[in-house]
Design a protein around this motif. Sequence first.
Motif, PDB file in Angstrom:
ATOM      1  N   ILE A 191       0.817  -1.146   0.052  1.00  0.00           N
ATOM      2  CA  ILE A 191       0.016  -0.119  -0.135  1.00  0.00           C
ATOM      3  C   ILE A 191       0.863   1.298   0.148  1.00  0.00           C
ATOM      4  O   ILE A 191       1.929   1.008   0.488  1.00  0.00           O
ATOM      5  CB  ILE A 191      -0.943   0.012   1.082  1.00  0.00           C
ATOM      6  CG1 ILE A 191      -0.186   0.138   2.669  1.00  0.00           C
ATOM      7  CG2 ILE A 191      -1.782  -1.114   1.253  1.00  0.00           C
ATOM      8  CD1 ILE A 191      -1.017   0.279   3.822  1.00  0.00           C
ATOM      9  N   GLY A 192       0.188   2.494  -0.248  1.00  0.00           N
ATOM     10  CA  GLY A 192       0.906   3.644  -0.295  1.00  0.00           C
ATOM     11  C   GLY A 192       0.157   4.583  -1.150  1.00  0.00           C
ATOM     12  O   GLY A 192      -0.857   4.347  -1.801  1.00  0.00           O
ATOM     13  N   ILE A 193       0.389   5.928  -1.054  1.00  0.00           N
ATOM     14  CA  ILE A 193      -0.469   6.989  -1.529  1.00  0.00           C
ATOM     15  C   ILE A 193       0.089   6.691  -3.005  1.00  0.00           C
ATOM     16  O   ILE A 193       0.975   6.201  -3.706  1.00  0.00           O
ATOM     17  CB  ILE A 193       0.109   8.277  -1.256  1.00  0.00           C
ATOM     18  CG1 ILE A 193       1.611   8.704  -1.443  1.00  0.00           C
ATOM     19  CG2 ILE A 193      -0.245   8.422   0.251  1.00  0.00           C
ATOM     20  CD1 ILE A 193       1.930  10.193  -1.001  1.00  0.00           C
ATOM     21  N   ASN A 194      -1.105   7.369  -3.770  1.00  0.00           N
ATOM     22  CA  ASN A 194      -0.878   7.357  -5.182  1.00  0.00           C
ATOM     23  C   ASN A 194       0.369   8.136  -5.652  1.00  0.00           C
ATOM     24  O   ASN A 194       0.792   9.156  -5.067  1.00  0.00           O
ATOM     25  CB  ASN A 194      -2.089   8.427  -6.001  1.00  0.00           C
ATOM     26  CG  ASN A 194      -3.578   7.421  -5.951  1.00  0.00           C
ATOM     27  OD1 ASN A 194      -4.425   7.876  -5.278  1.00  0.00           O
ATOM     28  ND2 ASN A 194      -3.445   6.318  -6.591  1.00  0.00           N
ATOM     29  N   GLY A 195       1.068   7.721  -6.668  1.00  0.00           N
ATOM     30  CA  GLY A 195       2.633   8.291  -7.100  1.00  0.00           C
ATOM     31  C   GLY A 195       3.797   7.886  -6.111  1.00  0.00           C
ATOM     32  O   GLY A 195       4.876   8.397  -6.521  1.00  0.00           O
ATOM     33  N   SER A 196       3.519   7.106  -5.437  1.00  0.00           N
ATOM     34  CA  SER A 196       4.632   6.683  -4.345  1.00  0.00           C
ATOM     35  C   SER A 196       5.332   5.504  -5.079  1.00  0.00           C
ATOM     36  O   SER A 196       6.627   5.447  -4.647  1.00  0.00           O
ATOM     37  CB  SER A 196       4.090   5.887  -3.053  1.00  0.00           C
ATOM     38  OG  SER A 196       3.316   5.000  -3.251  1.00  0.00           O
ATOM     39  N   GLY A 197       4.958   5.065  -5.990  1.00  0.00           N
ATOM     40  CA  GLY A 197       5.985   4.166  -6.925  1.00  0.00           C
ATOM     41  C   GLY A 197       5.486   2.405  -6.681  1.00  0.00           C
ATOM     42  O   GLY A 197       6.050   1.704  -7.183  1.00  0.00           O
ATOM     43  N   LYS A 198       4.260   2.051  -6.151  1.00  0.00           N
ATOM     44  CA  LYS A 198       3.967   0.847  -6.208  1.00  0.00           C
ATOM     45  C   LYS A 198       3.802   0.083  -7.362  1.00  0.00           C
ATOM     46  O   LYS A 198       4.660  -1.039  -7.461  1.00  0.00           O
ATOM     47  CB  LYS A 198       2.431   0.865  -5.328  1.00  0.00           C
ATOM     48  CG  LYS A 198       2.313   1.556  -3.870  1.00  0.00           C
ATOM     49  CD  LYS A 198       1.105   1.380  -3.485  1.00  0.00           C
ATOM     50  CE  LYS A 198      -0.133   1.997  -4.404  1.00  0.00           C
ATOM     51  NZ  LYS A 198       0.061   3.466  -4.324  1.00  0.00           N
ATOM     52  N   SER A 199       3.063   0.422  -8.385  1.00  0.00           N
ATOM     53  CA  SER A 199       2.947  -0.050  -9.456  1.00  0.00           C
ATOM     54  C   SER A 199       4.370  -0.184 -10.202  1.00  0.00           C
ATOM     55  O   SER A 199       4.720  -1.267 -10.965  1.00  0.00           O
ATOM     56  CB  SER A 199       1.985   0.732 -10.303  1.00  0.00           C
ATOM     57  OG  SER A 199       0.751   0.544  -9.944  1.00  0.00           O
ATOM     58  N   THR A 200       5.313   0.786 -10.201  1.00  0.00           N
ATOM     59  CA  THR A 200       6.392   0.878 -10.877  1.00  0.00           C
ATOM     60  C   THR A 200       7.247  -0.313 -10.136  1.00  0.00           C
ATOM     61  O   THR A 200       7.838  -1.001 -10.975  1.00  0.00           O
ATOM     62  CB  THR A 200       7.399   1.956 -10.795  1.00  0.00           C
ATOM     63  OG1 THR A 200       6.377   3.054 -11.435  1.00  0.00           O
ATOM     64  CG2 THR A 200       8.713   2.286 -11.085  1.00  0.00           C
ATOM     65  N   LEU A 201       7.186  -0.449  -8.750  1.00  0.00           N
ATOM     66  CA  LEU A 201       7.911  -1.501  -8.067  1.00  0.00           C
ATOM     67  C   LEU A 201       7.396  -2.993  -8.425  1.00  0.00           C
ATOM     68  O   LEU A 201       8.472  -3.648  -8.762  1.00  0.00           O
ATOM     69  CB  LEU A 201       7.661  -1.355  -6.758  1.00  0.00           C
ATOM     70  CG  LEU A 201       8.361  -2.490  -5.521  1.00  0.00           C
ATOM     71  CD1 LEU A 201      10.095  -2.452  -5.929  1.00  0.00           C
ATOM     72  CD2 LEU A 201       7.932  -2.083  -3.960  1.00  0.00           C
ATOM     73  N   LEU A 202       6.243  -3.029  -8.768  1.00  0.00           N
ATOM     74  CA  LEU A 202       5.774  -4.359  -9.286  1.00  0.00           C
ATOM     75  C   LEU A 202       6.228  -4.601 -10.672  1.00  0.00           C
ATOM     76  O   LEU A 202       6.850  -5.723 -10.885  1.00  0.00           O
ATOM     77  CB  LEU A 202       4.261  -4.336  -9.210  1.00  0.00           C
ATOM     78  CG  LEU A 202       3.462  -5.334  -8.396  1.00  0.00           C
ATOM     79  CD1 LEU A 202       4.152  -5.336  -7.048  1.00  0.00           C
ATOM     80  CD2 LEU A 202       2.128  -5.276  -8.587  1.00  0.00           C
TER      81      LEU A 202
END
Length: 562
Positions: free
Chosen positions: A36-47
């Motif tokens: 989890i994390g706020i929008n723009g924190s890089g979650k999808s990029t990390l995946l």
Amino acid sequence: MSFSIVVDHVSFAWPDGTTVLDRLDAAFPAGRTGLIGINGSGKSTLLKVVARELAPRSGSVSVSGVVGYLPQNVPLGAGRTVSDLLEISRTRAALHAIERGDVAEEHFTAVGDDWDVEERALAELDRLGLGHLGLDRTVGTLSGGETVMVALAAQLLKRPDVLLLDEPTNNLDLDARHRLYAAVAAWQGVLLVVSHDRALLELVDQIAELRDGAVRMYGGNLSAYEEQVAAEQEAAERSVRTAQGEVRRQQRELVEARIRIDRGLRTGRKAFENKKVPKIVANTLKGKAQVSAGKQRSLHLEKLEEARERLTEAEQGVRDDAEIRIHLPGTEVPAGRTVLTLPLERPRRTDAEPSRGAQGEPPHPSDGELPHRSDGESPHRSDGEPSGVVLEALVVRGPERIALLGPNGSGKTTLLRRIVAHGAQVPLRYLPQRLDLLDDRLSVVDNVRAVAPSASVNDVRAGLARFLFRGERANQAAGTLSGGERFRATLAALLSAEPPPQLLLLDEPTNNLDLASVRQLAQALAAYRGALIVASHDLPFLETLGITRWLRQDREEGLTES
């Protein structure tokens, strides 16, 4: 503890130079992890970096075993088939060629050990509630939810050791969500899922929070995470209060020390002026007093600076998850006032009896099958069939809060658009699934002024500050906003419009929003005093809105009320 995914000093930036990940370290253990994390924190990029979809600028990622990855946006192509989406078309073609008697070596190579691929594919589709789909059915005939579930089946067919899911419940109706929840609960491998879906995050074994460029692990599901964060915040706020008290004490002591020093200097000066001590003695005493005063000031200033540093450190431990706080008296609708009357056409039924599942069993629960109504009664009869009353017209009165449910493709969006086209007895505004109401070329301020032309710039800025756009942030071009920022700006424009909207239509408003943004949306809607119709599959979100009526849109029955 052994880790199945290890991220070592990974950095990633987009071609325009925007840094997303900067020397990130993270380690994810076996089991199910919610990221989890706020929008723009890089979650999808990390995946995507873990899935090898993106190459990091520096650092490395190691993963134990085969990886399956379901992206947030599934690649489509209307002419592709379910078989293509499952990535088994080449194997199936080889199998069919062999069955026809073509024993070319290339066919056996293509099949490998997958002689039962069709049976496995059909079984996986059936497990995910897609047993009615044929392998040769084209993607263009599928709903958005069916496409996502087929893409999930494709990943499960690979029998991966590590499964990565990015917002998998977006665009899924309740029936599909429940089946996805069941698949996640039964998953025995390693799972890393990015999601804002509370029900899904209650199924994980640990929460990983990506915040301020670092990943922190919390044991347990979302509820356990929230309890831990609440305890941490309570302790952090106590530390801030203690540090603030120490700063105030040091400030008082510094003032008192200065008063004592100044009093001593004045006493010495008066003694010299009154000839009570010789000049040489007075000068010596004055010099010593000044040295002592300097030391005292330095000591107290040093203590004050140390106290301020401790306060700064304590404040850094408190989360600055800003909240939207607005007052919207202009949106108020008197109780009982009719705000909308929309005649409805009841769909023509092709069957004499309601559709039922295999062996005559009632259909699987789907959208509209809520555990409880707002009055505490079940919306269904004891035999499992919906007890809803078919509506011939949609009539909305007063500040009603209406939830519009229904499976994917049932016509919820179409109904909302019909309301917009038909019009209402009060000013209405519509928030579509796509946040395309803003002009990307204009600043946030100018976008709001476009819908509120009589408002002064200062009034617009004051209103935007309540939506967390303060100072220069309100001057940002809409096209440069992150997903969460764009949503807040769109919401600000909707609720600030002239005349104030007294009927608000929202279509899947929580799609692609992080947990903080969902909370901010609920806060904004808590201040809204008009009538509200929300099409959503997100039951936890709907329950925060104080829904007064539950409606269900169905392909066969039309609009029903439970």
